[in-house]
Write an enzyme that holds these catalytic residues in place. Structure first.
Site, PDB file in Angstrom:
ATOM      1  N   LYS A   1       0.805  -1.227   0.000  1.00 40.02           N
ATOM      2  CA  LYS A   1       0.000   0.000   0.000  1.00 40.02           C
ATOM      3  C   LYS A   1       0.837   1.275   0.000  1.00 40.02           C
ATOM      4  CE  LYS A   1      -3.985  -2.012  -0.235  1.00 40.02           C
ATOM      5  NZ  LYS A   1      -4.912  -1.836  -1.357  1.00 40.02           N
TER       6      LYS A   1
HETATM    7  N1  PMP Z   1      -3.585  -8.007   1.402  1.00 37.18           N
HETATM    8  C1  PMP Z   1      -3.701  -7.084   2.359  1.00 37.18           C
HETATM    9  C2  PMP Z   1      -3.151  -7.363   3.705  1.00 37.18           C
HETATM   10  C3  PMP Z   1      -4.376  -5.871   2.089  1.00 37.18           C
HETATM   11  O1  PMP Z   1      -4.507  -4.945   3.059  1.00 37.18           O
HETATM   12  C4  PMP Z   1      -4.920  -5.661   0.800  1.00 37.18           C
HETATM   13  C5  PMP Z   1      -5.664  -4.391   0.505  1.00 37.18           C
HETATM   14  N2  PMP Z   1      -6.980  -4.317   0.961  1.00 37.18           N
HETATM   15  C6  PMP Z   1      -4.771  -6.671  -0.158  1.00 37.18           C
HETATM   16  C7  PMP Z   1      -4.082  -7.817   0.168  1.00 37.18           C
HETATM   17  C8  PMP Z   1      -5.356  -6.553  -1.540  1.00 37.18           C
HETATM   18  O2  PMP Z   1      -4.741  -5.592  -2.329  1.00 37.18           O
HETATM   19  P1  PMP Z   1      -5.629  -4.720  -3.306  1.00 37.18           P
HETATM   20  O3  PMP Z   1      -6.474  -3.827  -2.458  1.00 37.18           O
HETATM   21  O4  PMP Z   1      -4.670  -3.976  -4.141  1.00 37.18           O
HETATM   22  O5  PMP Z   1      -6.496  -5.654  -4.090  1.00 37.18           O
END
Ligand code: PMP
Length: 346
Positions: A48
């Site tokens: 992130k």
């Molecule tokens: N794994 C974790 C621990 C996350 O916080 C997130 C984001 N919500 C994701 C995977 C998935 O990533 P994305 O939001 O880019 O699909």
């Protein structure tokens, strides 16, 4: 690019360029070469960081954000941490609306990073005024000069990964990647990465990982939003009770669903077999590999890249707590005894 002996101006220069690490043991019973893109090497310990920096810098470029302004977001924790970190360095206030499903550790971390945190009930619908979406929207209206990142509905989330994660994986595999396996929450990671990779080679197979209790897999297959699919589950950051526009369903070939229990055990297995201490969704992504491998998905010459989104330290009170695992009943059906590796000398 990161260099070992280099001095950096600030943490932001360390975002991205995470390592691709070969998995030597955990999937060795399957054909193919397995590589993990280990996103915990980002300074905020998750993927992130990439979207926080990218979206904030795009807003700066457009003149929407100037130092002293407030950045608002809804987050299961990781995006919040990354936004808080970038906000400190760039001089913004950070306000976060988070789900009560988030671990206490995550909420404490956000507060430590200077963010103002609103904890909202997890199991209410997205249009309920108590949901974290609605709380963030209201705060955005109330706080003058605020910017709402809105990661689930912001196309810049896709662009961030299109511009960084995708090119990095293409370079690191020297264009030899055959499969991308990634969890889908907002969908930004899988969509942006897949879009870039498929532009280089349309034959790369992109597999999304979804949770039982989420609507994403069914929507991908039928384009139907089926509320009957929704029920509470434990994995944070994976799957959804709505359809995010930050997911480009057209670049994803298929979705695999994984259970809370198997993902938790697989996360623990990654640590024990590879020495990589990663988060719950890394266990989920690896669990998808186990299922696909059992189904004979992979061939000897395949190069499979799996995204491990964050670090295990964020789950000490959950997946890596024997007490929590016992409370979920996760030790009942597996032979991994809670006390397996610990002896108390009296
Ligand atoms: N794994 C974790 C621990 C996350 O916080 C997130 C984001 N919500 C994701 C995977 C998935 O990533 P994305 O939001 O880019 O699909």
């Amino acid at each position: 690019m990161k260099h070992k002996n280099q001095v950096f101006d600030n943490l932001l220069d360390l975002i991205g360029h995470t390592p691709l690490i070969k998995l030597n043991k955990i999937a060795s019973k399957f054909k193919g070469n397995f590589y993990a893109k280990v996103e915990s090497f980002n300074p905020g310990h998750s993927s992130k960081d990439r979207i926080a920096l990218y979206i904030i810098e795009q807003a700066e470029k457009k003149g929407i954000l100037t130092p002293g302004d407030t950045i608002i977001e809804t987050t299961s924790g990781n995006t919040g941490f990354s936004i808080a970190m970038v906000s400190i360095i760039k001089g913004y206030d950070c306000v976060l609306a988070v789900s009560s499903k988030s671990s206490a550790d995550k909420i404490d971390m956000l507060k430590t990073m200077g963010a103002k945190v609103y904890v909202c009930p997890a199991h209410v619908s997205a249009d309920d005024p108590r949901s974290y979406y609605q709380v963030a929207k209201r705060l955005h209206e109330e706080i003058k000069g605020s910017v709402y990142i809105n990661q689930y509905f912001n196309k810049l989330n896709i662009d961030a990964h299109y511009n960084s994660t995708g090119p990095e994986i293409w370079k690191q595999t020297e264009g030899k990647i055959t499969h991308l396996v990634a969890c889908s929450g907002t969908g930004g990671t899988i969509s942006g990465t897949a879009k870039y990779l498929k532009e280089q080679n349309p034959n790369i197979k992109v597999i999304g990982v979804d949770a039982f209790g989420s609507v994403i897999k069914k929507y991908h297959e039928t384009r139907e939003f089926d509320e009957k699919e929704i029920y509470p589950y434990r994995i944070e950051g994976l799957g959804k009770n709505l359809i995010p526009t930050a997911t480009d369903f057209d670049v994803i070939d298929e979705f695999v669903k994984v259970t809370d229990e198997e993902s938790a055990h697989t996360a623990r297995l990654i640590a024990k077999s590879e020495g990589l201490f990663v988060g719950y969704t890394s266990g989920a992504a690896m669990q998808a590999i186990m299922q696909l491998g059992e189904d004979g998905e992979f061939k000897k010459e395949d190069n499979i890249v799996i995204i491990f989104p964050d670090h295990g330290s964020r789950y000490m009170s959950k997946v890596y707590s024997d007490k929590w695992m016992n409370e979920q009943g996760f030790f009942d059906s597996k032979n991994e005894a809670a006390a397996q590796n610990i002896q108390y000398i009296k």
